[in-house]
Design a protein around this motif. Structure first.
Motif, mmCIF file in Angstrom:
data_model
loop_
_atom_site.group_PDB
_atom_site.id
_atom_site.type_symbol
_atom_site.label_atom_id
_atom_site.label_comp_id
_atom_site.label_asym_id
_atom_site.label_seq_id
_atom_site.Cartn_x
_atom_site.Cartn_y
_atom_site.Cartn_z
ATOM 1 N N ARG A 1 35.616 20.671 29.524
ATOM 2 C CA ARG A 1 36.461 20.129 30.362
ATOM 3 C C ARG A 1 38.587 20.015 29.844
ATOM 4 N N VAL A 2 38.791 20.669 30.172
ATOM 5 C CA VAL A 2 40.553 19.847 29.858
ATOM 6 C C VAL A 2 40.359 19.926 30.883
ATOM 7 N N TYR A 3 42.238 18.754 31.582
ATOM 8 C CA TYR A 3 42.820 18.282 32.375
ATOM 9 C C TYR A 3 43.882 17.882 31.830
ATOM 10 N N THR A 4 45.385 19.199 32.908
ATOM 11 C CA THR A 4 45.996 18.941 32.046
ATOM 12 C C THR A 4 47.156 17.965 33.303
ATOM 13 N N VAL A 5 48.111 17.427 33.059
ATOM 14 C CA VAL A 5 49.269 16.744 33.225
ATOM 15 C C VAL A 5 50.024 16.524 32.709
ATOM 16 N N ALA A 6 51.273 17.481 33.554
ATOM 17 C CA ALA A 6 52.159 18.209 33.282
ATOM 18 C C ALA A 6 53.296 16.564 34.086
ATOM 19 N N PHE A 7 54.534 16.093 33.398
ATOM 20 C CA PHE A 7 54.734 14.772 33.696
ATOM 21 C C PHE A 7 55.800 14.557 33.302
ATOM 22 N N GLY A 8 56.995 14.409 34.034
ATOM 23 C CA GLY A 8 58.439 14.241 34.044
ATOM 24 C C GLY A 8 59.315 14.271 35.453
ATOM 25 N N GLY A 9 60.555 13.527 35.261
ATOM 26 C CA GLY A 9 60.936 14.300 36.358
ATOM 27 C C GLY A 9 61.768 15.717 36.430
ATOM 28 N N GLY B 1 47.737 25.240 34.033
ATOM 29 C CA GLY B 1 46.921 25.525 35.006
ATOM 30 C C GLY B 1 46.251 26.536 35.045
ATOM 31 N N LYS B 2 46.948 27.022 34.326
ATOM 32 C CA LYS B 2 45.598 28.026 33.730
ATOM 33 C C LYS B 2 44.552 28.030 32.824
ATOM 34 N N ILE B 3 45.199 26.458 31.959
ATOM 35 C CA ILE B 3 44.218 26.345 30.905
ATOM 36 C C ILE B 3 42.550 25.342 31.662
ATOM 37 N N ALA B 4 43.180 24.798 33.042
ATOM 38 C CA ALA B 4 42.554 23.880 33.156
ATOM 39 C C ALA B 4 41.600 24.738 34.293
ATOM 40 N N PHE C 1 44.954 20.900 37.071
ATOM 41 C CA PHE C 1 45.940 20.674 36.646
ATOM 42 C C PHE C 1 46.675 19.127 37.547
ATOM 43 N N PHE C 2 47.416 18.907 37.068
ATOM 44 C CA PHE C 2 48.278 17.186 38.027
ATOM 45 C C PHE C 2 49.384 17.756 37.593
ATOM 46 N N ARG C 3 50.510 17.010 38.715
ATOM 47 C CA ARG C 3 51.741 17.217 38.490
ATOM 48 C C ARG C 3 52.247 15.691 38.608
ATOM 49 N N ALA C 4 52.895 15.392 38.156
ATOM 50 C CA ALA C 4 53.428 13.982 38.398
ATOM 51 C C ALA C 4 54.902 13.782 37.722
ATOM 52 N N ARG C 5 55.463 13.353 38.978
ATOM 53 C CA ARG C 5 57.250 13.348 38.474
ATOM 54 C C ARG C 5 58.083 11.950 38.997
ATOM 55 N N TYR D 1 45.577 9.479 36.923
ATOM 56 C CA TYR D 1 44.568 8.743 36.371
ATOM 57 C C TYR D 1 43.444 8.648 37.363
ATOM 58 N N ALA D 2 44.062 7.792 38.343
ATOM 59 C CA ALA D 2 42.323 7.098 38.919
ATOM 60 C C ALA D 2 42.264 8.322 39.518
ATOM 61 N N GLU D 3 42.591 9.355 39.589
ATOM 62 C CA GLU D 3 41.904 10.421 40.301
ATOM 63 C C GLU D 3 40.772 10.902 39.026
ATOM 64 N N LEU D 4 41.309 11.090 37.940
ATOM 65 C CA LEU D 4 40.351 11.467 37.475
ATOM 66 C C LEU D 4 39.594 10.612 37.062
ATOM 67 N N ASP D 5 39.752 9.457 37.359
ATOM 68 C CA ASP D 5 38.341 8.395 36.911
ATOM 69 C C ASP D 5 37.082 8.853 38.166
ATOM 70 N N ARG D 6 37.506 9.127 38.909
ATOM 71 C CA ARG D 6 36.659 9.685 39.627
ATOM 72 C C ARG D 6 35.431 11.287 39.838
ATOM 73 N N LEU D 7 36.851 11.800 39.576
ATOM 74 C CA LEU D 7 36.616 13.494 38.736
ATOM 75 C C LEU D 7 35.597 13.300 37.375
ATOM 76 N N GLU D 8 35.497 12.196 36.536
ATOM 77 C CA GLU D 8 34.985 11.667 35.506
ATOM 78 C C GLU D 8 34.378 10.192 35.190
ATOM 79 N N PRO D 9 33.553 9.992 36.572
ATOM 80 C CA PRO D 9 32.959 8.840 36.116
ATOM 81 C C PRO D 9 32.021 8.459 35.397
ATOM 82 N N ILE D 10 32.024 6.928 35.073
ATOM 83 C CA ILE D 10 30.585 6.584 34.019
ATOM 84 C C ILE D 10 29.417 6.132 34.524
ATOM 85 N N LYS D 11 28.322 7.840 34.503
ATOM 86 C CA LYS D 11 27.098 6.607 35.386
ATOM 87 C C LYS D 11 26.416 5.412 35.341
#
Length: 333
Positions: A233-241, A265-268, A275-279, A288-298
């Motif tokens: 599973r690939v989570y992509t994060v586009a980062f930048g202003g 977005g297509k990769i994800a 896919f996430f976008r952070a400016r 990354y807090a959302e990624l903790d929720r999506l991929e919890p440690i059992k």
């Protein structure tokens, strides 16, 4: 049966091989064996009945004491052979971890100072390092590896539970370490190669970039097909202003955003990730807090109580009783 054993007090011993207690009456059975040879004729000599009676009583008392010592030794020996065990304190088993690769862009554009970190304006890579360090702190139990990419992709750390090493390698990474261009496809392919031998359902790749694919051998969408085939599973994060230029830490208008959001977005979506976008830094921290929720440690499984072997004590007592009994018997003779 195991539940009943676990309910026993910690001080109460149990036996791994309790059936060996059946050997306890073995010496008595041998003594009562009907085919024992009869004693031969004795030599007849004159004797004093009173003196012989006293000697016989003394020998009988010493013989009983010797037999008692030998029986105690045999009892302890059988107890040791039955493997006495003591239940230790409950131990919580380790949590089921994710096998996670972090792929971080080190291309030249990651040196753009358009991010706010506290009261300071910092480069994109510096802001990403701060957020990723906090993310690593929350992934206790995971095995994490680090891939950095620019014109080429490199694995800085293999999958490891030593998050401190991953954090240290990330801290020492600098812009341009892997070249000034961006090889997104190669970074995905290298991460998939590191994850393909891991358990299915636990293979995760988090890719952070601020640009579009401009280098490398493999196209990003082809790499996404490879990741899908390997169950990553690939989570992509586009980062930048906004992509504009900055002067003395002040963002100037103009320029355009060069992040290839459509491809990311297509990769994800192709691999079952998101896919996430952070400016800015706050948005990146939220991602990354959302990624903790999506991929919890059992959560950990039920606690277990280790079994501590205690056969040494009865074995030592058996040797002690046996030595004293044999020495007493030899002294009588």
């Amino acid at each position: 049966m195991q539940a009943l054993v676990d309910m026993l007090p910690a001080w109460l011993p149990t036996f791994a091989w309790p059936w060996l207690w059946l050997a306890l009456p073995l010496p008595l059975l041998m003594w009562l064996w009907p085919l024992r040879e009869e004693a031969g004729p004795a030599l007849r000599v004159p004797y004093d009945p009173a003196r012989l009676h006293l000697q016989e009583a003394g020998r009988r008392g010493k013989g009983l004491l010797c037999a008692l010592l030998l029986w105690l030794g045999w009892f302890c020996l059988v107890a040791a052979a039955a493997r006495p065990q003591q239940l230790g304190a409950p131990i919580e088993p380790p949590r089921q971890a994710r096998q996670m690769m972090l792929a971080v862009d080190l291309s030249g554009s990651m040196g753009e100072p358009d991010m706010q970190l506290g009261a300071r304006v910092v480069e994109r890579l510096t802001a990403a390092k701060a957020v990723l360090a906090d993310f690593l702190d929350r992934r206790e139990g995971d095995r994490i590896g680090l891939v950095v990419f620019g014109q080429q992709a490199y694995a800085l750390t293999p999958l490891t539970a030593d998050r401190a090493t991953v954090r240290e390698q990330l801290r020492d990474s600098v812009v341009g370490l892997a070249g000034n261009e961006t090889a997104i496809g190669d970074a995905i392919a290298l991460s998939v190669k590191r994850l393909r031998e891991q358990p299915e359902g636990q293979r995760v790749l988090i890719l952070l970039t601020d640009g579009m694919n401009t280098a490398g051998v493999l196209e990003p969408l082809k790499a996404a097909e490879l990741a899908k085939a390997e169950g990553v599973r690939v989570y992509t994060v586009a980062f930048g202003g906004s992509g504009g230029m900055s002067l003395f830490g002040v963002q100037l208008p103009g320029g355009e955003d060069t992040v290839d959001e459509q491809t990311l977005g297509k990769i994800a979506s192709e691999t079952g990730g998101r896919f996430f976008r952070a400016r800015d830094t706050d948005e990146l921290a939220g991602i990354y807090a959302e990624l903790d929720r999506l991929e919890p440690i059992k959560s950990a499984g039920p606690a277990v109580r280790p079994r501590i072997e205690r056969y040494v004590w009865p074995l030592g007592m058996a040797m002690l009783f046996g030595f004293i009994g044999l020495a007493w018997r030899g002294g009588r003779r």
